[in-house]
Design an enzyme around this catalytic site. Sequence first.
Site, PDB file in Angstrom:
ATOM      1  N   GLN A   1       0.804  -1.218   0.000  1.00 28.04           N
ATOM      2  CA  GLN A   1       0.000   0.000   0.000  1.00 28.04           C
ATOM      3  C   GLN A   1       0.834   1.265   0.000  1.00 28.04           C
ATOM      4  O   GLN A   1       2.041   1.230   0.259  1.00 28.04           O
ATOM      5  CB  GLN A   1      -0.914   0.020   1.222  1.00 28.04           C
ATOM      6  CG  GLN A   1      -0.164  -0.099   2.538  1.00 28.04           C
ATOM      7  CD  GLN A   1      -1.126  -0.176   3.725  1.00 28.04           C
ATOM      8  OE1 GLN A   1      -1.259   0.781   4.462  1.00 28.04           O
ATOM      9  NE2 GLN A   1      -1.793  -1.301   3.891  1.00 28.04           N
TER      10      GLN A   1
ATOM     11  N   ARG B   1      -4.135   0.539  -2.330  1.00 30.73           N
ATOM     12  CA  ARG B   1      -3.499  -0.770  -2.268  1.00 30.73           C
ATOM     13  C   ARG B   1      -2.870  -1.133  -3.604  1.00 30.73           C
ATOM     14  O   ARG B   1      -3.325  -0.695  -4.658  1.00 30.73           O
ATOM     15  CB  ARG B   1      -4.512  -1.819  -1.826  1.00 30.73           C
ATOM     16  CG  ARG B   1      -4.952  -1.587  -0.385  1.00 30.73           C
ATOM     17  CD  ARG B   1      -5.865  -2.672   0.156  1.00 30.73           C
ATOM     18  NE  ARG B   1      -6.197  -2.355   1.541  1.00 30.73           N
ATOM     19  CZ  ARG B   1      -7.164  -1.496   1.881  1.00 30.73           C
ATOM     20  NH1 ARG B   1      -7.887  -0.907   0.953  1.00 30.73           N
ATOM     21  NH2 ARG B   1      -7.388  -1.239   3.158  1.00 30.73           N
TER      22      ARG B   1
ATOM     23  N   GLU C   1       3.047   7.903   8.290  1.00 34.15           N
ATOM     24  CA  GLU C   1       3.096   6.901   9.362  1.00 34.15           C
ATOM     25  C   GLU C   1       4.521   6.747   9.862  1.00 34.15           C
ATOM     26  O   GLU C   1       5.472   6.867   9.091  1.00 34.15           O
ATOM     27  CB  GLU C   1       2.689   5.509   8.838  1.00 34.15           C
ATOM     28  CG  GLU C   1       1.317   5.400   8.274  1.00 34.15           C
ATOM     29  CD  GLU C   1       1.011   4.029   7.661  1.00 34.15           C
ATOM     30  OE1 GLU C   1      -0.181   3.756   7.483  1.00 34.15           O
ATOM     31  OE2 GLU C   1       1.937   3.265   7.347  1.00 34.15           O
TER      32      GLU C   1
ATOM     33  N   HIS D   1       0.111   5.796   0.725  1.00 33.16           N
ATOM     34  CA  HIS D   1      -0.841   6.801   1.192  1.00 33.16           C
ATOM     35  C   HIS D   1      -0.620   8.111   0.446  1.00 33.16           C
ATOM     36  O   HIS D   1       0.507   8.430   0.066  1.00 33.16           O
ATOM     37  CB  HIS D   1      -0.677   7.003   2.701  1.00 33.16           C
ATOM     38  CG  HIS D   1      -0.717   5.715   3.460  1.00 33.16           C
ATOM     39  ND1 HIS D   1      -1.869   4.970   3.573  1.00 33.16           N
ATOM     40  CD2 HIS D   1       0.247   5.000   4.078  1.00 33.16           C
ATOM     41  CE1 HIS D   1      -1.600   3.866   4.261  1.00 33.16           C
ATOM     42  NE2 HIS D   1      -0.325   3.864   4.576  1.00 33.16           N
TER      43      HIS D   1
ATOM     44  N   HIS E   1       4.707   0.274   0.593  1.00 33.08           N
ATOM     45  CA  HIS E   1       5.193  -0.522   1.713  1.00 33.08           C
ATOM     46  C   HIS E   1       4.256  -1.666   2.056  1.00 33.08           C
ATOM     47  O   HIS E   1       3.070  -1.642   1.700  1.00 33.08           O
ATOM     48  CB  HIS E   1       5.387   0.364   2.955  1.00 33.08           C
ATOM     49  CG  HIS E   1       4.149   1.095   3.393  1.00 33.08           C
ATOM     50  ND1 HIS E   1       3.724   2.249   2.781  1.00 33.08           N
ATOM     51  CD2 HIS E   1       3.246   0.852   4.360  1.00 33.08           C
ATOM     52  CE1 HIS E   1       2.613   2.675   3.369  1.00 33.08           C
ATOM     53  NE2 HIS E   1       2.293   1.833   4.323  1.00 33.08           N
TER      54      HIS E   1
END
Length: 412
Positions: free
Chosen positions: A97, A283, A134, A99, A264
Amino acid sequence: MHLLRGAVRNYAWGSRTALADFAGRPSPTAHPEAELWLGANPGDPARLETADGEVSLLDVIRADPGAELGSEVLARFGEMLPFLAKVLAADEPLSLQAHPSAEQAAEGFNREERQGIAVNARNRNYRDRSHKPELIVALGPFEALAGFRPVARTVELMRALAVSDLDPYINLLAGQSDGAGLRAVFTTWITLPQPDLDVLVPAVLDGAVNYIRSGATEFAAEAKTVLELGERYPGDAGVLAAMLLNRISLVEGEGIYLPAGNLHAYLHGLGFEVMANSDNVLRGGLTPKHVDVPELLRVLDFTPTDGRPIRPRPAEHGSTAGVEEVFDTPAPEFAVSILRIGDDRVGSAVEVPKEHAGPQILLGTQGRVQVHSAGGELTLNQGAAAWIAAGEGPVRLVAEEPSTVFRATVGI
Ligand SMILES: [Zn+2]
């Protein structure tokens, strides 16, 4: 200040032992436990343990955002906790995935709103307007794929697998050793018709088997990962993509920061993950869930990264010198540090200053610590978490034995 009871998320890739053992609960558990959410996400808020019973942190913040978040955080992010902290326990790989950036998220959210795609629809990509940087910090050995590996090294890996079907891609990468070559190869693989994937993926898996059997060690971890992913997701383009990514092994206290566009997949292990409070995931395979290839290609950053774990730097200020280690991460929504109280400081007070007046979440990861603040005091055992409202000020820790506490706060 209250103990914070996290919300357990039972995803199939979770562990029946890791989260329960960490928190001192009986294991194995009936269902795999994947994540413990320590935050105020409306999807599953954590709960504060109060004298009157448990209350939702989300409700507590909504009832008095000024006291809980502080005026500075309120002005910057509105009436919500801008980060979500989790303990994550991966027994099996998570999906591949990436972001979006803040701009991509806002644009994508507005576009899908205009298209009338329901916010909880299976094919909805953007569920809010926020980016989702993240940071994962290992609580023990932790394995992941993250970021595109420098191309020369990937060419060496693909040559080592000795799969003739990979030759055209090796040539493409060898002739274009920057992000453009990676974009071309990744785009080709993720759009290959299934019959072609059903030839190429097994050929790569044969190459990985032969490589491991040969006893070669240089790319053994990479080859094993490709093999494991291929066994779980036969014919999935994500198995091929895994060859392009850095295979990273973390030890306790090391982290990976995942900025927008970083492709990642977490593979295995227990970690403390802190992210902007968003649900925006694109994804790229290794999942039965929705994969929107054009949208993924729009957000991916193909710039190679070195794949080195990040380590926190020792804090310089006052009484936490030698105790606090800080992760230098750029996202404004969160800041993460580790407080390690060794033998020499057991029983003595450690003042933990803050750079700003926002709220804090503490997670005990080892030992047993008394936490004192303007909001009272409590004891933090391994696996327990605490919420300290903005108005409850800096905390003072007194460890009863050598202890480690992870701290999440709002960034500066
Ligand atoms: Zn992610």
